[in-house]
Motif scaffolding. Structure first.
Motif, PDB file in Angstrom:
ATOM      1  N   ASP A 444       0.839  -1.196   0.000  1.00 22.29           N
ATOM      2  CA  ASP A 444       0.000   0.000   0.000  1.00 22.29           C
ATOM      3  C   ASP A 444       0.879   1.253   0.000  1.00 22.29           C
ATOM      4  O   ASP A 444       2.088   1.168  -0.199  1.00 22.29           O
ATOM      5  N   TYR A 445       0.243   2.417   0.246  1.00 23.02           N
ATOM      6  CA  TYR A 445       0.998   3.675   0.197  1.00 23.02           C
ATOM      7  C   TYR A 445       1.592   4.065   1.551  1.00 23.02           C
ATOM      8  O   TYR A 445       2.135   5.140   1.702  1.00 23.02           O
ATOM      9  N   LEU A 446       1.437   3.184   2.575  1.00 22.04           N
ATOM     10  CA  LEU A 446       1.736   3.644   3.935  1.00 22.04           C
ATOM     11  C   LEU A 446       3.186   3.459   4.371  1.00 22.04           C
ATOM     12  O   LEU A 446       3.525   3.654   5.533  1.00 22.04           O
ATOM     13  N   GLY A 447       4.041   3.063   3.446  1.00 22.86           N
ATOM     14  CA  GLY A 447       5.474   3.032   3.740  1.00 22.86           C
ATOM     15  C   GLY A 447       5.915   1.845   4.571  1.00 22.86           C
ATOM     16  O   GLY A 447       6.973   1.873   5.197  1.00 22.86           O
ATOM     17  N   ASN A 448       5.095   0.772   4.604  1.00 21.97           N
ATOM     18  CA  ASN A 448       5.491  -0.410   5.371  1.00 21.97           C
ATOM     19  C   ASN A 448       6.219  -1.435   4.519  1.00 21.97           C
ATOM     20  O   ASN A 448       6.744  -2.410   5.035  1.00 21.97           O
ATOM     21  N   HIS A 449       6.207  -1.246   3.212  1.00 22.65           N
ATOM     22  CA  HIS A 449       6.897  -2.159   2.288  1.00 22.65           C
ATOM     23  C   HIS A 449       8.040  -1.352   1.681  1.00 22.65           C
ATOM     24  O   HIS A 449       7.797  -0.469   0.861  1.00 22.65           O
ATOM     25  N   PHE A 450       9.262  -1.690   2.085  1.00 20.40           N
ATOM     26  CA  PHE A 450      10.370  -0.790   1.758  1.00 20.40           C
ATOM     27  C   PHE A 450      10.834  -0.893   0.310  1.00 20.40           C
ATOM     28  O   PHE A 450      11.735  -0.192  -0.098  1.00 20.40           O
ATOM     29  N   GLN A 451      10.190  -1.772  -0.464  1.00 17.28           N
ATOM     30  CA  GLN A 451      10.504  -1.801  -1.900  1.00 17.28           C
ATOM     31  C   GLN A 451       9.526  -0.921  -2.687  1.00 17.28           C
ATOM     32  O   GLN A 451       9.620  -0.806  -3.897  1.00 17.28           O
ATOM     33  N   TYR A 452       8.570  -0.291  -1.958  1.00 20.74           N
ATOM     34  CA  TYR A 452       7.557   0.551  -2.624  1.00 20.74           C
ATOM     35  C   TYR A 452       7.223   1.742  -1.716  1.00 20.74           C
ATOM     36  O   TYR A 452       6.501   1.587  -0.729  1.00 20.74           O
ATOM     37  N   LEU A 453       7.761   2.923  -2.039  1.00 18.19           N
ATOM     38  CA  LEU A 453       7.615   4.064  -1.125  1.00 18.19           C
ATOM     39  C   LEU A 453       7.285   5.380  -1.846  1.00 18.19           C
ATOM     40  O   LEU A 453       7.957   6.387  -1.620  1.00 18.19           O
ATOM     41  N   PRO A 454       6.277   5.418  -2.724  1.00 21.54           N
ATOM     42  CA  PRO A 454       6.064   6.666  -3.472  1.00 21.54           C
ATOM     43  C   PRO A 454       5.701   7.856  -2.582  1.00 21.54           C
ATOM     44  O   PRO A 454       5.849   9.004  -2.996  1.00 21.54           O
ATOM     45  N   PHE A 455       5.239   7.585  -1.347  1.00 19.76           N
ATOM     46  CA  PHE A 455       4.902   8.682  -0.432  1.00 19.76           C
ATOM     47  C   PHE A 455       5.875   8.731   0.752  1.00 19.76           C
ATOM     48  O   PHE A 455       5.609   9.395   1.745  1.00 19.76           O
ATOM     49  N   GLY A 456       6.999   8.018   0.645  1.00 21.67           N
ATOM     50  CA  GLY A 456       7.975   8.020   1.741  1.00 21.67           C
ATOM     51  C   GLY A 456       7.567   7.029   2.816  1.00 21.67           C
ATOM     52  O   GLY A 456       6.660   6.195   2.635  1.00 21.67           O
ATOM     53  N   SER A 457       8.243   7.139   3.964  1.00 19.40           N
ATOM     54  CA  SER A 457       7.979   6.213   5.070  1.00 19.40           C
ATOM     55  C   SER A 457       8.482   6.855   6.351  1.00 19.40           C
ATOM     56  O   SER A 457       9.323   7.746   6.314  1.00 19.40           O
ATOM     57  N   GLY A 458       7.978   6.369   7.480  1.00 18.77           N
ATOM     58  CA  GLY A 458       8.463   6.887   8.762  1.00 18.77           C
ATOM     59  C   GLY A 458       7.785   8.203   9.126  1.00 18.77           C
ATOM     60  O   GLY A 458       6.792   8.600   8.531  1.00 18.77           O
ATOM     61  N   ARG A 459       8.383   8.883  10.122  1.00 15.82           N
ATOM     62  CA  ARG A 459       7.777  10.105  10.640  1.00 15.82           C
ATOM     63  C   ARG A 459       7.524  11.162   9.589  1.00 15.82           C
ATOM     64  O   ARG A 459       6.565  11.921   9.676  1.00 15.82           O
ATOM     65  N   ARG A 460       8.459  11.267   8.599  1.00 20.59           N
ATOM     66  CA  ARG A 460       8.339  12.376   7.651  1.00 20.59           C
ATOM     67  C   ARG A 460       7.577  11.981   6.394  1.00 20.59           C
ATOM     68  O   ARG A 460       7.597  12.707   5.405  1.00 20.59           O
TER      69      ARG A 460
END
Ligand code: HEM
Length: 528
Positions: A444-460
């Protein structure tokens, strides 16, 4: 202790026999030697314990690697990652840059060391625009940033708020349908169409119908020009960012131009705020109304200053327009060069929405295939392919390498999302990989899959996802449901070359010819 030291000292000074003199000479030579060796050993040991810096090219004195960088920075970083590995370093002027290009190392940055890497290194143009980075995107991690993010999520982009402001977005989509209908059979620039619709929707959400009639439309068109110029200046490479000693000369005039445009920008916001204060609109559902209430709030944990309100609204406009426009253009480009995908998307729309209706937001979650198409397009064409650089607040270690405090850390998702180690047939456009029963189904878009990060991940990571999803999917679904689209002059291939900037766009605009699909022509009408 003191008497003992005094007696050694007096022996040293007053020694008279030969044996004492020899001891004194030996000590005179060996004690300093011992101290020097001990010092060298201690320094070496310390250096040995400190991990090395990541590998990378040397660059030239003073300018570093600046002369060797390609204008398409994300392409350049992909090539460099294949030479230097998943983490590399180079210098740009006085700036230390680190590029991270593998899912496991990204995880170290945004999960294991998230707080340390949660600062930003804002560019000079961004500081000039945002009152010295008072906003969310460029302020450092801390109390004020946390407060603004919370307000963003609850007061502006919660589901309830977004549901309430749906009619503000829908107006502009209806206008788009009407204008496209008027152009049936002619060439339409898809990026321009998306820009007008998405900027219009965002502005409607920012200040609703605060200003009406002629004053409103003058302000709308002026504001659009201002936003356009701001985006250009934010994306322009600025020498002052890499050579702080030269910053005061502002050699390219970027800071001066940004100051002028920011002044104009502020005047427009002030006008909208004054109208708001005069109580012209009472039952408001727009962001300005909600945020202005917080400037009067007594509770410091929720209150905002006026410059913070303006900076947050600028974040919405700057963060939420070029990104969404680029996404719509990329999705349409991929769909138009894959007629089979276009057919499947339209079949789904006909089944879920029906040819006697226009698309509404409630339909969007049901459009599974269109959602997979959007995800696949964001995999191949992430609008922000290196994320917004993160900046460690203290020295850190990633992948066994030292990362200096204050370095600019680029998370290279462009490379990660096209890497054959992470994706099968990575360069092929295959929306099916995101459908149920497929390998990436749960991505999904929530940054939990580190091979797919179009919206970033983590706090920022991007806080605008709920709005981005609603606006882009409504525009795309409406364009594709309302019209049949054909590439001009029988072309079958779309030029997918890219242009790097604050957002990566198509380097050549996408043109296509629409023809109406819906059964009832009233569905294309629009009354302002
Ligand atoms: C397709 C649309 C969009 C894409 C692909 C996108 C992508 C991103 C990315 C990659 C980041 C940086 C994350 C990081 O550094 O780790 C970001 C940050 C941000 N985005 Fe978005 N974005 C989109 C739409 C929006 C919208 C609609 C808004 C506003 C309503 C928005 C507001 C922001 C803000 C305020 C930040 C900074 C967050 C922070 O630093 O704490 N974005 N976005």
């Amino acid at each position: 202790m003191l008497p003992e030291a005094t007696s050694v000292w007096s022996w040293w000074r007053s020694t008279s026999n030969k044996a004492d003199e020899t001891s004194r000479n030996i000590l005179t030579i060996f004690v300093p030697l011992f101290i020097v060796f001990w010092f060298i050993f201690a320094v070496r040991k310390q250096n040995k314990e400190k991990p090395p810096l990541p590998p990378g090219p040397r660059g030239l004195p003073l300018v570093g690697y600046l002369p060797f960088l390609d204008s398409n920075l994300h392409h350049c970083f992909k090539k460099m990652a294949s030479l230097y590995g998943p983490i590399f370093r180079f210098r740009l002027g006085s700036e230390e840059c680190i590029v991270v290009s593998s899912p496991s190392l990204v995880k170290e940055v945004v999960r294991d060391h998230d707080v340390v890497f949660a600062n930003r290194a804002p560019l000079i143009a961004a500081k000039s625009l945002l009152f010295g980075s008072l906003d969310i995107a460029f302020s450092d991690y801390g109390v004020e940033w946390r407060k603004m993010r919370k307000i963003f999520a609850t007061e502006m982009l919660s589901n309830a708020r977004l549901d309430a402001s749906y009619y503000l977005r829908k107006q502009h989509v209806k206008k788009m349908m009407n204008e496209t209908y008027e152009k049936a059979g002619q060439l339409v620039n898809i990026g321009d169409l998306a820009f007008l619709t998405l900027v219009g929707s965002v502005m409607n959400m920012v200040w609703g119908d605060t200003l009406k009639g002629d004053e409103g439309s003058v302000m709308d068109s002026e504001f659009r020009a201002v936003v356009d110029e701001q985006l250009k200046l934010l994306g322009a490479p600025n020498i002052s960012d890499f050579f702080p000693l030269l910053a005061r000369f502002d050699l390219q005039g970027i800071q001066r131009r940004m100051r002028i445009i920011s002044k104009r920008n502020e005047e427009i916001y002030d006008k909208a705020i004054n109208h708001h204060n005069a109580g012209e609109s009472i039952q408001r559902k727009d962001f300005l109304g909600h945020l202005m209430q917080l400037t009067k709030c007594e509770d410091h944990a929720r209150s905002l200053t006026l410059p913070q309100v303006k900076a947050m609204l600028i974040d919405v406009v700057v963060g939420g327009t070029d990104t969404t426009v680029a996404m719509v253009e990329w999705v349409m480009a991929e769909i138009l060069q894959h007629p089979e995908v276009l057919r499947k998307v339209q079949e789904e729309l006909t089944e879920i929405v029906g040819l006697n209706k226009t698309v509404e937001e409630v339909h969007l979650p049901e459009l599974k295939y269109l959602n997979a198409v959007a995800k696949e397009s964001l995999r191949l064409h992430p609008p922000i392919p290196l994320l917004v650089p993160h900046c460690p607040s203290e020295p850190s270690t990633i992948g066994g390498y030292s990362i200096p405090k204050g370095a600019r850390v680029f998370l290279n998702l462009y490379t990660i999302q096209r890497d054959p180690h992470n994706w099968e047939d990575p360069l092929l456009f295959k929306p099916e990989r995101f459908l149920s029963g497929s390998a990436a189904e749960k991505t999904d878009y929530l940054g939990n899959h580190f091979q797919y990060l179009p919206f970033g991940s983590g706090r920022r990571m991007c806080p605008g996802i709920p709005l981005a999803e609603r606006t882009t999917m409504l525009v795309l679904a409406s364009m594709l449901h309302g019209f049949q689209w054909k590439l001009p002059n029988g072309t079958v291939e779309v030029d997918l070359s890219e242009k790097f900037g604050i957002v990566v766009k198509k380097s050549k605009p996408l043109f296509a010819v629409p023809s109406p699909r819906l059964s009832n022509l009233d569905l294309y009408s629009y009354n302002n």
